[in-house]
Design an enzyme around this catalytic site. Structure first.
Site, mmCIF file in Angstrom:
data_model
loop_
_atom_site.group_PDB
_atom_site.id
_atom_site.type_symbol
_atom_site.label_atom_id
_atom_site.label_comp_id
_atom_site.label_asym_id
_atom_site.label_seq_id
_atom_site.Cartn_x
_atom_site.Cartn_y
_atom_site.Cartn_z
ATOM 1 N N GLU A 61 11.691 5.582 27.488
ATOM 2 C CA GLU A 61 10.457 4.802 27.504
ATOM 3 C C GLU A 61 10.874 3.351 27.750
ATOM 4 O O GLU A 61 11.757 2.840 27.037
ATOM 5 C CB GLU A 61 9.743 4.918 26.154
ATOM 6 C CG GLU A 61 8.431 4.161 26.186
ATOM 7 C CD GLU A 61 7.655 4.192 24.881
ATOM 8 O OE1 GLU A 61 8.102 4.811 23.904
ATOM 9 O OE2 GLU A 61 6.584 3.556 24.874
ATOM 10 N N ARG B 84 20.777 13.196 16.991
ATOM 11 C CA ARG B 84 20.917 11.803 17.429
ATOM 12 C C ARG B 84 22.291 11.275 17.063
ATOM 13 O O ARG B 84 22.865 11.681 16.061
ATOM 14 C CB ARG B 84 19.918 10.911 16.688
ATOM 15 C CG ARG B 84 18.510 11.079 17.039
ATOM 16 C CD ARG B 84 17.671 10.157 16.171
ATOM 17 N NE ARG B 84 17.550 8.837 16.767
ATOM 18 C CZ ARG B 84 16.648 8.543 17.684
ATOM 19 N NH1 ARG B 84 15.804 9.450 18.114
ATOM 20 N NH2 ARG B 84 16.578 7.332 18.189
ATOM 21 N N LYS C 191 15.408 1.016 19.257
ATOM 22 C CA LYS C 191 14.956 -0.087 20.111
ATOM 23 C C LYS C 191 14.063 -1.053 19.334
ATOM 24 O O LYS C 191 14.100 -2.254 19.557
ATOM 25 C CB LYS C 191 14.198 0.462 21.320
ATOM 26 C CG LYS C 191 15.121 0.975 22.394
ATOM 27 C CD LYS C 191 14.338 1.503 23.586
ATOM 28 C CE LYS C 191 13.784 2.858 23.281
ATOM 29 N NZ LYS C 191 13.150 3.509 24.429
#
Ligand code: ATP
Ligand code: MG
Length: 556
Positions: free
Chosen positions: A34, A260, A270
């Site tokens: 994204e 992750r 982020k």
């Protein structure tokens, strides 16, 4: 690239099985960021995995922006992400793709679901919706709008799209099962109203699709065979499949989840990285202390070290916390093998070699690497040179017998042996100059009188060198888990994480080195020219990493 000798991980096994049974003939993966921030080391793991799978199994990997939320996204992030993926050494198949290019198709499929009575426009507020959703142990309650007619929902959906209704007053929801034990399936939102322009789609839309609705359809449109994402999406997988099975999509991708990557002493989110940038805690997204790809690049970390590190990590069904020193191992390993060598003096102390004439200049060739054939550079040797202040001691001691001190000798690296005679101090008592004598015929040879120096020190010419500042970096956080529990990671910032050394002196050949390319400054560590040094007169060198890991790493 996957190592052929490693056992297959569960995703490789699934792919291998699908190719074996003929269920698919070619694999297609994607990396779907994204564009709401810059990429970090966690994304590098996903990039290496997705591109690596495609390479290993002769398939394709797409780069697709999941740009469905204009509120937080921007073209700056898009460009930064493209640059980072390329820098890491990967090339996607075909053009860069964008979810926003599929907005018309998403909308048509949303209408399709309404027509099939599998979606409806709901006029509950978000608060009411939350109340009706139920809990892990109690089922939810059906929305009073659940049985609205197809015509009514289609009409309202159109109005939502055209901006004719207020934000927050309506959503489009999938009609699945308010009593499902999986909360993701309790009539999830597909579209919400956001009256704002999109950085690519312009002001055409007043509604934007939710991740769960859009992502599976993006995959299906592109013919993705194996859609790899992180573990937090595990409970969304039934919803992914529900959309795929309820719509006339051109392909049926399958979702696989892996753990992750989290690094200690770092944040890999982020949102948190953006807080550090926006709050000026660091010098932009590419601050060398950040675990962003752009920060690592600015710091001089080679892309191959990032890839080797990511490939060494397990692809598992649990989230992993990896020790930062494990990453540092791969950085050092690469730099030790391949970084050219050079000399820079970080705490300069002038040495005058009194038996050389004023204006003496001798060019001494020195190999750029002790093993690799990287050629020689010339070291200008002059009457005045700098050595590091730590390499001189006023008093000789046995413990420090590799240092220069009055009456003692050292070898200058790639140069002659010198012997100190005396020294000068300033008013505050600091040694500011050493006078020394060159021991003749010691270039590449031991002294004829048999008195061999114990130490070899690095040096640069004082009259033919480059002035520079050197930025030394430590871990950005003092706490190994800065964002765990109820800690405020902004409170955990290490105050001394950046130390600036001004008035450093580097050998002449470092004046024109390429930005971001790491060199080993002998005895000091690995450094590269900073990308921001272009406009100022003085060069800045960033420390990539110290020569060795510190004792605390070795002991922990
Ligand atoms: P962040 O929490 O940092 O915003 P994200 O998951 O929201 O990360 P996306 O841009 O949606 O960021 O991620 C693109 C891809 O990278 C996704 O497939 C995501 O699962 C993967 N990814 C993100 N962070 C990590 C991580 N720490 N380890 C492995 N993969 C990751
Ligand atoms: Mg995300």
């Amino acid at each position: 690239m996957a190592d052929d000798n490693k056992p297959l991980n569960f995703i490789q096994q699934a792919i291998s099985g699908d190719l074996g049974t003929g269920a698919i003939t070619k694999i297609v993966t994607r990396f779907p960021p994204e564009p709401n921030g810059y990429l970090h080391i966690g994304h590098a793991k996903s990039i290496c995995l997705n591109f690596g799978l495609a390479q290993q199994f002769g398939g394709n990997c797409h780069l697709r922006f999941d740009d469905t939320n204009p509120e937080k996204e921007s073209e700056e992030y898009v460009q930064a992400i493209i640059k980072d993926v390329q820098w890491l050494g990967f090339q996607w198949h075909g053009e860069v793709r964008y979810a926003s290019d599929y907005f018309d198709q998403f909308y048509a499929w949303a209408q399709h679901l309404v027509c099939e009575k599998k979606a409806y426009v709901c006029q509950l507020s978000s608060e009411e919706m939350r109340k009706n959703r139920g809990t892990l142990t109690a089922p939810g309650t059906n929305s009073p709008f659940r049985e609205s007619s197809v015509e009514e929902s289609l009409e309202l959906l159109e109005k939502m799209k055209d901006g004719d209704v207020a934000e927050g007053s309506m959503t489009l929801r999938a009609k699945i099962d308010m009593a499902s034990p999986n909360i993701s399936l309790r009539d999830p939102v597909m579209y919400r109203i956001k009256k704002m322009p999109h950085h690519r789609a312009g002001d055409k839309w007043n509604i934007y699709p939710a991740y769960d609705f859009a992502h599976c359809l993006e995959d299906a449109i592109e013919g993705i065979s194996h859609s790899v994402c992180t573990l937090e999406f595990t409970s969304n997988r039934p919803l992914y499949d529900w959309f795929i099975n309820s719509l006339p999509v051109p392909s049926k991708p399958r979702q696989f989840e892996f753990g992750r990557l989290n690094l200690n002493y770092s944040v890999t989110s982020k949102r948190k990285l953006k807080q550090l940038v926006d709050g000026n805690y660091v010098d932009g997204w590419d601050d060398p202390r950040l675990p962003t790809i752009s920060g690592l690049r600015r710091r001089g970390v080679p892309a191959v070290a990032v890839r080797n590190f990511c490939d060494s990590l397990a692809v598992a069904k649990t989230d992993g916390l990896v020790d930062l020193s494990q990453f540092e191992f791969f950085i050092r390993d690469e730099l030790n093998k391949n970084a050219p060598r050079a000399m820079a003096v970080l705490h300069p102390l002038k040495v005058v070699i009194t038996n050389l004439p004023e204006g003496h200049l001798e060019q001494l060739p020195a190999p750029c690497h002790h093993e690799l054939q990287l050629g020689d550079r010339n070291l200008p040797f002059t009457r005045e040179i700098y050595i590091d202040a730590n390499d001189f001691k006023e008093e000789y001691s046995k413990k420090l017998n590799k240092k220069l001190s009055p009456g003692r000798r050292v070898r200058l690296r790639h140069c002659y042996v010198i012997e100190a005679d005396d020294y000068l101090k300033n008013e505050t008592g600091d040694v500011i100059q050493v006078n020394a004598t060159l021991v003749s015929e010691t270039l590449g040879k031991d002294p004829i009188d048999g008195i061999k120096p114990k130490g070899v020190v690095h040096w640069v010419s004082a009259t033919n060198c480059v002035d520079c500042d050197v930025y030394l970096y430590d871990r950005l956080f003092s706490d190994p888990l800065p964002d765990s529990g109820d800690k405020d990671f902004l409170e955990m910032i290490e105050k001394e994480s950046l130390k600036i050394l001004t008035n450093c002196k580097a050998e002449r050949s470092l004046a024109d080195v390429e930005i971001g390319v790491p060199y080993q400054f002998e005895r000091e560590g690995y450094f590269c020219k900073d990308s921001h040094s272009g406009d100022s007169k003085k060069i800045v060198f960033n420390q990539t990493i110290a020569l060795r890991s510190s004792w605390t790493d070795i002991l922990s």
